[in-house]
Scaffold this motif. Structure first.
Motif, PDB file in Angstrom:
ATOM      1  N   LEU A 286       5.906  -1.222   3.371  1.00  0.00           N
ATOM      2  CA  LEU A 286       6.116  -0.164   2.382  1.00  0.00           C
ATOM      3  C   LEU A 286       5.367  -0.528   1.105  1.00  0.00           C
ATOM      4  CD1 LEU A 286       9.939   0.457   2.731  1.00  0.00           C
ATOM      5  CD2 LEU A 286       8.100   2.042   3.326  1.00  0.00           C
ATOM      6  N   PHE A 287       4.795   0.487   0.478  1.00  0.00           N
ATOM      7  CA  PHE A 287       4.016   0.257  -0.733  1.00  0.00           C
ATOM      8  C   PHE A 287       4.629   0.992  -1.906  1.00  0.00           C
ATOM      9  CE2 PHE A 287       1.355  -0.800   2.745  1.00  0.00           C
ATOM     10  CZ  PHE A 287       0.633  -1.888   2.297  1.00  0.00           C
ATOM     11  N   PHE A 288       4.507   0.374  -3.074  1.00  0.00           N
ATOM     12  CA  PHE A 288       4.925   1.064  -4.276  1.00  0.00           C
ATOM     13  C   PHE A 288       4.074   2.320  -4.396  1.00  0.00           C
ATOM     14  CE2 PHE A 288       5.440  -3.516  -5.887  1.00  0.00           C
ATOM     15  CZ  PHE A 288       6.697  -3.615  -5.328  1.00  0.00           C
ATOM     16  N   PHE A 325      11.435  -2.374   6.036  1.00  0.00           N
ATOM     17  CA  PHE A 325      10.035  -2.658   5.726  1.00  0.00           C
ATOM     18  C   PHE A 325       9.140  -2.438   6.939  1.00  0.00           C
ATOM     19  CE2 PHE A 325      11.996  -4.995   2.205  1.00  0.00           C
ATOM     20  CZ  PHE A 325      11.281  -4.439   1.168  1.00  0.00           C
ATOM     21  N   GLY A 395       3.537  -4.126  -2.532  1.00  0.00           N
ATOM     22  CA  GLY A 395       4.484  -3.702  -1.500  1.00  0.00           C
ATOM     23  C   GLY A 395       5.063  -4.897  -0.778  1.00  0.00           C
ATOM     24  N   ALA A 396       5.725  -4.611   0.303  1.00  0.00           N
ATOM     25  CA  ALA A 396       6.308  -5.665   1.124  1.00  0.00           C
ATOM     26  C   ALA A 396       6.387  -5.160   2.555  1.00  0.00           C
ATOM     27  CB  ALA A 396       7.695  -6.051   0.620  1.00  0.00           C
TER      28      ALA A 396
END
Lengths: 423, 563
Positions: A286-288, A325, A395-396
């Motif tokens: 997932l990305f900001f 995630f 992100g993570a």
């Protein structure tokens, strides 16, 4: 005894040593006092060895920041040129009993956590968690980042050192870890329970420490704000425990996994210090908002030492929330991941019982024979850095270790055992 | 245009909000949405990603901050979507049965597993079969392309350990009513079958069922088992197992004619057991009974004798209309084709085609029998029991004639086969009825009422189109021969086999007896095989097999040395 039985016996000893580990957090000290090479113009980096020119953005960004922090120059462009000219020597953290998150850039005056493994003699060091957002480990290096590092050097490090002295014996980390895994931590993506438990342990001694009240308050606030503070302690813990196991020099158990942004490197118990490498994979997750997969830096950081120990992605079942995630949700999928991971491990770790896994222990002892046989590679929970220097975390997500390094390690150990005929 | 919505005192964790941001960014009319709690670090991210607005200055860490980039005001639909997402976060559990990717996990999932069912590429069979045998499991090898020396070694190894190897190329078996691979669902009963030919087993078992009897077990051996190279190891193990098995009263042995030395050993073994035996060596005739062992001439006789019925108890309709000059048999079942060829050869007084070139089992004066399941026709194509296309091609090709012909077809039902082969063939057959009224079609449906396709339903489909369905493979051939004015081969009346008086001297291992009592299957390969086991109430675990070590031979060798 057959070779297979010999390997099995060696692996059992290696895993036993891991299980018997007695990690204690004992101090926070300037890095150069425990890692002598840092007295010179040397920086530590994450992963297997890499030259500055080959580093990816976040590691370069952090190195530039470290040059500024060490006041080898106060000019960012000059710092970059110094690095390009080779005026600074780079060494992997892993080569000097250390581990470092993401870029892993560690310099002499940064404070490092000291974790002692009292079942043997191994000690391991790791820088402290800077919090989230713009932080050096993800390659950010502006004035705000540098000034936080100075505060950590001048205030956080010394205050925690005095606090730990007040405890007398240090903090018994096994206790915190085995409690926190029942509270939803997997110790890579999620450390909030362990961070709170640590704060609970330290708070009374922090009150006793002979420090200025403003500093005490600032440190307490920082620890309260930093959900991932325990991650770096966990990394040093895993390093100290696995380094003890590495002394056996036999067997097929993975003793380190790490990434430098280009290469993924592993060590195995039977091959001592040798690195077996393969190109890293790209983390997905997932990305900001405003960032996407295109901005992601390839896999980087020493933090995969947590998966080597059997937590992080390997223990996804303990932290179902982290499954998101992967772009999926649900406890059943978290369990499926750990079920897959146990297939490549020697056994369950009875010290890390996971309630959501019917109290089965976390995985322990990744066996390269099983990895190569099944093609199942360890899954790693990871932060994702921007590929450009100076930006930071975007992100993570998760990433798989590449199969090729396990195959290389297997071939090398087979050769050491005399199983490979040369033409 | 950036719009800011601040939901005060609304906490969601960051992961949820990242998923939510992605989710609502796909809404129509919205370019992008960023949703985060209003912590100082997150406000920095709003700044660095170009989503910062003045309103955010008032946000506290307890507030959910939503910044929307959209051409027009989308606040209402967006808030509805956010509300909807946050209230419906649970995901339905797939409820799938657990599948595994390693032996270790398979055995943890199914403790006490005693049979490995392998449908994996032939080159990997030896490695996996050995693993199974080493763990005390018997093996059913559906796969073909396994070298004969590998087959021998595996079977010898298994025999030493008191285990059973069915196959390679064993298309069908059923243990205690649990179907393995391509298998009919047959009533449980007291007849135990051990056979080296797949559709031979299926024809006999389904006839037994339709005659009102039942089968305890059907053990497959693979087609090469009774060759000199293999020496009938599995056939002998199967006979011993059924001799010992308490649920079996009568034993049926089915095979192509065995090699001489092997036959002597089998015959010797059969004399050492007490249970009545019906042996059917496809294509051999006139063999005298040997105490409690009776030799049948056809699959139909085999079924009748096994149930203690007289061989003249078979049923035939009085007469079916139509005259023809020659017979064209297009088969999906190899043994069904072989038996048809044998009966035609007897009738014409010629030899059946033993070379089997291009799947031809018989080819004499325009009379042909072709096994479309022969390797020639299945290279890169599904078997004709699954895929009707090859047979449809052949039907059109062989019926493109003004000759009056009888077209003989089989339709093999059961797990693994096409779910409606009658329906798949009918359009072609009905078109023939118009364009080629000189073609008479006779079908044998090899199946039972319990089969997933249902015998009566398939029969009804053919019959409703005016196609004749014969009572058995043998009956179909007999009708066809009559239609071309040929003699039907007549066989001697046989006495029903009896129980031997001498004491039984053979023994079967406890492992194999356990397997017959309750098979527990680790299924490597085709998922439908595990599903078939489960459908009939059996225990199985699906092992999603991939070549060990990515199929790299040198790594496989090292792993074998290091395990």
């Amino acid at each position: 005894m057959s070779i297979g039985a010999m390997i099995q016996e060696a692996n059992a000893k290696v895993v036993q040593t891991i299980l018997e580990g007695q990690p204690f957090l004992t101090d926070v000290v300037p890095a150069h006092t425990v890692i002598p090479i840092l007295k010179d113009k040397v920086l530590l980096h994450a992963g297997p060895p890499i030259a500055y020119d080959d580093m990816t953005g976040p590691m370069k960004g952090a190195a530039i920041g470290a040059v500024i922090f060490e006041q080898w120059t106060d000019d960012y462009e000059e710092a970059e040129r110094m690095l390009e000219r080779g005026e600074v020597t780079f060494t992997p953290c892993h080569h000097v009993n250390a581990v470092g998150p993401m870029g892993g850039i560690t310099s002499g005056h940064m404070p490092v956590l000291v974790v002692e493994n009292r079942s043997g003699s191994a000690k391991a060091y790791c820088t402290m968690n800077e919090g989230i957002g713009k932080v050096m480990r993800f390659g950010a290096n502006d004035a705000e980042v540098i000034s936080r590092l100075h505060w950590m050097k001048d205030v956080l490090g010394p205050v925690l050192s005095k606090t730990l002295q007040e405890t007398g014996d240090g903090v018994n980390l096994n206790v915190i870890i085995s409690k926190a895994i029942t509270m939803g931590d997997e110790f890579h993506q999620r450390n909030i329970a362990a961070s709170v438990l640590l704060l609970k342990e330290l708070a009374p001694y922090l009150m006793l420490a002979d420090v200025a009240d403003t500093e005490r308050r600032d440190v307490l606030q920082f620890l309260a704000d930093t959900d991932q503070f325990f991650l770096n302690i966990m990394m040093a813990t895993c390093k100290a425990v696995l380094d003890e196991a590495r002394l056996h020099e036999a067997g097929t158990i993975v003793t380190a996994m790490t990434r430098n942004g280009k290469e993924f490197g592993i060590r195995i118990s039977g091959m001592g210090d040798e690195w077996f490498t393969a190109p890293v994979n790209m983390p997905e997750g997932l990305f900001f908002t405003g960032y996407s997969q295109d901005d992601a830096n390839p896999d980087i950081g020493d933090s995969a030492i947590t998966e080597t120990y059997g937590v992080g992605g390997m223990a996804m079942v303990a932290a179902p929330g982290v499954t998101r995630f992967l772009g999926r949700a649900g406890a059943s999928e978290a369990q499926a991941i750990s079920e897959e991971m146990i297939e490549i491990c020697d056994r369950h770790n009875p010290n890390l019982s996971i309630p959501s896994w019917d109290f089965q222990g976390a995985c322990v002892g990744i066996d390269i024979r099983k990895v190569v046989e099944t093609g199942i590679t360890p899954i790693i929970n990871t932060g994702i850095a921007h590929r450009e220097p100076g930006i930071g975390q975007v992100g993570a997500g998760t990433v798989r270790a590449p199969l090729a390094c396990f195959e290389k390690a297997l071939e090398a150990y087979a050769e050491k055992l005399g199983l490979v005929q040369h033409a | 245009m950036l719009t800011t919505i601040i939901q005060e005192n609304t906490y969601q964790d960051s992961v949820t909000l990242m998923v939510l941001s992605n989710h609502v960014s796909s809404l129509e009319g919205i370019n992008k949405v960023s949703i985060m709690m209003g912590t100082p670090a997150n406000l920095d991210i709003f700044k660095s990603t170009g989503f910062y607005t003045e309103e955010l200055e008032a946000a506290t860490p307890q507030d959910m901050c939503i910044v929307v980039d959209a051409e027009t005001d989308q606040t209402e639909p967006l808030l509805a979507a956010i509300h909807d997402f946050l209230n419906n976060q649970t995901k339905q559990d797939s409820g799938d049965k657990k599948e595994v990717r390693s032996w270790k996990a398979a055995l943890e999932e199914l403790p006490g597993a005693n049979l490995a069912l392998l449908s994996i590429p032939g080159q990997y069979v030896e490695y996996e079969a050995r693993k199974a045998l080493n763990q005390g499991m018997s093996v059913h090898i559906f796969s073909d392309n396994v070298p004969v020396d590998v087959e021998r070694e595996l079977k010898q190894f298994a025999d030493e350990k008191g285990l059973l190897v069915m196959g390679p190329d064993c298309g069908t078996a059923s243990l205690a009513g649990i179907p393995l691979a391509f298998t009919n669902v047959v009533q449980k009963g007291r007849v135990g079958i051990v056979g080296a030919s797949g559709t031979g087993i299926q024809e006999v078992a389904t006839l037994i069922d339709r005659l009102g009897g039942g089968v305890s077990h059907a053990i497959g051996t693979g087609g090469r088992d009774l060759s000199t190279e293999i020496g009938g190891i599995s056939m002998k193990a199967g006979i011993r197992a059924l001799a010992q098995d308490e649920s079996t009263d009568t034993i049926v042995v089915i095979s192509k004619p065995p090699a001489k030395a092997v036959r002597e050993e089998i015959e010797q073994l059969l004399q050492q057991i007490t249970k009545p035996v019906v042996a059917f060596f496809v294509g051999e005739h006139g063999l005298a009974p040997d105490n409690h062992v009776v030799y049948a001439d056809t699959s139909e006789e085999t079924a009748l004798l096994a149930l203690g019925k007289s061989t003249d108890e078979r049923t035939r309709v009085e007469h079916i209309p139509g005259e023809a000059t020659r017979i064209v048999g297009l088969f999906s079942g190899g043994t069904l084709a072989a038996e048809t060829a044998d009966l035609l050869a007897l009738s014409f007084g010629v030899e059946a085609d033993r070379e089997h070139r291009d799947g031809f089992s018989f080819d004499y004066e325009g009379n042909v029998v072709i096994d479309l399941g022969d390797d020639v026709y299945t290279q890169g194509k599904p078997h004709p029991m699954i895929d009707p296309s090859t047979r449809i091609d052949f039907i059109n090709r062989y019926c493109d004639t003004n000759d009056s012909i009888v077209l003989l077809l089989d339709n093999v039902l059961g797990y693994g086969s096409h779910d409606n082969m009658a329906g798949a063939l009918l359009p072609t057959l009905q078109a023939l009825q118009t364009s080629r009224p000189n073609v008479h079609v006779i079908v044998n449906v090899c199946g039972t009422e319990q089969d997933p396709q249902r015998y009566s339903a398939q029969k009804q489909l053919f019959e409703s189109a005016g196609i004749f369905v014969a009572e058995s493979n043998v009956a179909a051939v007999e009708y066809a021969l009559r239609m071309i004015g040929n003699e039907v081969p007549q066989f001697e009346q046989k006495a029903v086999p009896t129980v031997a008086s001498s004491p039984q001297t053979v023994e079967s291992s406890e492992a194999i007896q356990q397997l017959l009592r309750a098979p527990k299957v680790v299924n490597l390969g085709l998922r439908s095989f595990a599903e078939a086991v489960a459908s009939e109430g059996g225990q199985s675990v699906q092992y999603n097999w991939q070549p060990t070590a990515g199929g790299k031979p040198h790594l496989q060798r090292l792993l074998a040395l290091m395990s």
